[in-house]
Design an enzyme around this catalytic site. Structure first.
Site, PDB file in Angstrom:
ATOM      1  N   SER A 262       1.039  -1.475   0.062  1.00 28.35           N
ATOM      2  CA  SER A 262      -0.027  -0.085  -0.002  1.00 28.35           C
ATOM      3  C   SER A 262       0.777   1.008  -0.037  1.00 28.35           C
ATOM      4  O   SER A 262       2.009   1.081   0.257  1.00 28.35           O
ATOM      5  CB  SER A 262      -0.761   0.138   1.085  1.00 28.35           C
ATOM      6  OG  SER A 262      -0.163   0.325   2.243  1.00 28.35           O
ATOM      7  N   LYS A 263       0.260   2.398  -0.223  1.00 27.56           N
ATOM      8  CA  LYS A 263       0.991   3.645  -0.290  1.00 27.56           C
ATOM      9  C   LYS A 263       1.653   3.895   1.234  1.00 27.56           C
ATOM     10  O   LYS A 263       2.804   4.363   1.116  1.00 27.56           O
ATOM     11  CB  LYS A 263      -0.155   4.603  -0.461  1.00 27.56           C
ATOM     12  CG  LYS A 263       0.654   6.107  -0.494  1.00 27.56           C
ATOM     13  CD  LYS A 263      -0.209   7.020  -1.252  1.00 27.56           C
ATOM     14  CE  LYS A 263      -0.274   8.461  -0.708  1.00 27.56           C
ATOM     15  NZ  LYS A 263       0.984   9.050  -0.257  1.00 27.56           N
ATOM     16  N   ARG A 264       0.960   3.350   2.198  1.00 24.59           N
ATOM     17  CA  ARG A 264       1.481   3.679   3.497  1.00 24.59           C
ATOM     18  C   ARG A 264       2.588   2.779   3.581  1.00 24.59           C
ATOM     19  O   ARG A 264       3.645   3.389   4.313  1.00 24.59           O
ATOM     20  CB  ARG A 264       0.439   3.300   4.516  1.00 24.59           C
ATOM     21  CG  ARG A 264      -0.145   4.325   5.004  1.00 24.59           C
ATOM     22  CD  ARG A 264      -0.989   4.234   6.278  1.00 24.59           C
ATOM     23  NE  ARG A 264      -2.047   3.412   6.109  1.00 24.59           N
ATOM     24  CZ  ARG A 264      -2.416   2.164   6.771  1.00 24.59           C
ATOM     25  NH1 ARG A 264      -1.687   2.060   7.989  1.00 24.59           N
ATOM     26  NH2 ARG A 264      -3.437   1.169   6.374  1.00 24.59           N
ATOM     27  N   GLY A 266       5.006   2.565   1.577  1.00 23.64           N
ATOM     28  CA  GLY A 266       6.142   3.256   0.920  1.00 23.64           C
ATOM     29  C   GLY A 266       6.325   4.671   1.749  1.00 23.64           C
ATOM     30  O   GLY A 266       7.383   4.700   1.971  1.00 23.64           O
ATOM     31  N   ASP A 267       5.356   5.189   2.306  1.00 21.39           N
ATOM     32  CA  ASP A 267       5.735   6.120   3.088  1.00 21.39           C
ATOM     33  C   ASP A 267       6.482   5.940   4.409  1.00 21.39           C
ATOM     34  O   ASP A 267       7.333   6.757   4.773  1.00 21.39           O
ATOM     35  CB  ASP A 267       4.430   6.817   3.740  1.00 21.39           C
ATOM     36  CG  ASP A 267       3.566   7.461   2.603  1.00 21.39           C
ATOM     37  OD1 ASP A 267       3.940   7.622   1.487  1.00 21.39           O
ATOM     38  OD2 ASP A 267       2.407   7.428   2.783  1.00 21.39           O
TER      39      ASP A 267
END
Ligand code: GLU
Length: 504
Positions: A262-264, A266-267
């Site tokens: 998920s994008k999270r 990556g963050d």
């Protein structure tokens, strides 16, 4: 034209394209090219609530950057256009009506409040409300109301939806090119909405109608669409159309832990999950992309290709052309593929080394200029050649080579501990030796300096280490004699003098 391979990537423009979507596009591209087929892009923008301006252009730009542009899409070989579903709006109604006419669909007039009440009611009984064969004949539908009542409701502008009338008690035996045979019980499915009275089809109807009209031979998409497969197969049957072949690609998993990338993730772990930088037009939220982080398109293509596919050997480096040649859906596995950001960097290191030094020099010059450093292209090219082996990104270059452009202003504290009482005088002597060298190339400098060290019987380390510290400021960098040749005699001597002054 019959039997031509035609595959599509059908993104919804709801934001930047997730890296998993890029993998889907890539696999479609590879399959099309391998089979001399057509790869087209259709924009599925029927859900106006989720429409995000700029997303469509972003998707096309990302694929262009990666070198996997479609053969047909908006504004390009529009043989089966329009390629934007919102521009095909008028087309879908007749197909929804066709399903009503042949008994494969029905009108449903339940309001949002009605459905909410039904949901709450079910919840209070510890159940989940499903709109299906068990209740469709009791609810406010054309299966329950008389024809007259239905006609009146429609004539009075009562909002309605058209739902699929899923057959009861059938076992569907479906084939997926990756997952093999799959069975589904139709009684477990809900009656999905196909069309709304605002004139918009839902994803399911528009997707099937368009895949048919655009003569799609294979549907290659992410595993998250597998639950839609039975409905899609049933829709083909309901229309009397031959269904395309389906292949559902495995999930891309988080680097650590379980579940979908998920994008999270990556963050949290500091890697992009998007191909290009993106700024959300509404919230202003920024997401970073592979391109702007300094990854090469070749890198992204290579690591995406290996997320769920391999050629059966240990080979890891593949060019796009090689992938086209070797790609085979039979070699795509079912199991989820773990995303490995560290490995992705390794790929970039590989592709960076393959870049022309002059191109790298151009990219590096931009960074140098930003720092107020102007250097000859030829010089920057030479610098790049000596350091690129150790870089993953062009943005690593400065850290690896600042001393080629600017004299050190500080000296590594730990290394300075070895600057002994006699070091300064040794350094001044080295400066003199250097002063006397006429052919100022790395080889001659090395011979002369080493001869001198041997004659003086001082030991290599006692000279070389402080010399490096004087010129570089730290215990890093490529071969010292190459550095000396590059920065030149005058600059070398000047740096030695400065170091002696500061550290004596
Ligand atoms: N519009 C869908 C998406 O956003 C397409 C799914 C499919 O390929 O059928 O991914």
């Amino acid at each position: 034209m019959a039997n031509q391979v035609r595959v599509r990537f059908a993104p919804s423009p709801t934001g930047p394209l997730h890296i998993g979507g890029v993998r889907t596009a890539l696999f479609n591209y590879l399959f099309a090219k391998k089979n001399n087929g057509v790869f087209y892009i259709r924009i599925e923008d029927t859900d106006q609530n989720r429409f995000v301006p700029g997303a469509e252009a972003y998707i096309l730009e990302a694929l262009e950057w990666l070198g996997i542009s479609p053969d047909e899409t908006i504004g390009k070989n529009e043989k089966f256009g329009p390629y934007r579903q919102s521009e095909r709006k008028e087309l879908y109604e007749q197909y929804a009506n066709q399903l009503i006419a042949n008994g494969w669909a029905y009108y449903a007039f339940d309001s949002a409040e009605d459905l909410d009440a039904l949901r709450k009611q079910a919840e209070s009984e510890g159940k989940t409300f499903i709109y299906n064969h068990s209740n469709r004949e009791q609810l406010k539908t054309s299966l329950n109301l008389s024809k007259e009542e239905v006609d009146n409701l429609i004539a009075n502008g009562e909002p309605f939806v058209i739902r699929f009338k899923t057959p009861v008690g059938e076992t569907l035996e479906l084939k997926d090119l990756i997952r093999g045979d799959i069975k589904f019980e139709t009684s477990l499915l809900d009656d999905k909405v196909l069309y709304k009275s605002d004139g918009m089809p839902t994803y399911h109807l528009a997707n099937i109608v368009d895949d048919h009209l655009m003569e799609t031979s294979h549907v290659i998409r992410g595993e998250e669409w597998l639950p839609s497969l039975p409905l899609h197969e049933l829709l083909y049957k309901a229309f009397g159309w031959e269904a395309p072949k389906f292949a559902h690609l495995p999930l891309i998993l988080k680097p650590v832990g379980n579940g979908k990338l998920s994008k999270r993730d990556g963050d949290k772990l500091g890697f992009p999950v998007f191909p290009l930088d993106w700024v959300d037009p509404l919230s202003g939220e920024k997401s970073s992309g592979y391109r702007e982080k300094g990854f090469y398109p070749e890198t992204v293509i290579n690591f995406l290709a290996l997320l769920g596919w391999n050629d059966g050997t240990d080979q890891e480096i593949f060019s796009l052309a090689e992938l086209v040649e070797k790609f085979d859906l039979n070699r795509v596995h079912k199991a989820g593929a773990k995303f490995d950001p560290e490995k992705n960097k390794w790929f970039n290191q590989h592709y960076l080394k393959l870049q022309e030094d002059t191109d790298l020099a151009d990219a590096y010059s931009v960074i140098l200029n930003e720092k107020g450093i102007q250097a000859e292209k030829e010089y920057v090219t030479k610098v790049v050649a000596t350091i690129k082996e150790r870089a993953t990104f062009v943005t690593d270059f400065y850290e690896l080579s600042d001393f080629f452009f600017v004299a050190p202003t500080e000296y590594d504290a730990k290394a300075l501990k070895n600057w002994k009482e006699d070091t300064s005088s040794i350094m001044m002597n080295v400066a003199e030796v250097l002063e006397g060298i006429n052919d100022f190339d790395a080889k001659s400098i090395e011979t002369e300096v080493k001869d001198w060290i041997t004659k003086q019987e001082i030991g290599m380390g006692k000279v070389m280490q402080p010399l490096r510290l004087s010129l570089v400021g730290a215990v890093k960098g490529p071969d010292l004699f190459e550095i000396i040749e590059m920065i030149g005699k005058a600059e070398t001597i000047k740096r030695i003098q400065t170091a002696v002054q500061k550290n004596a």
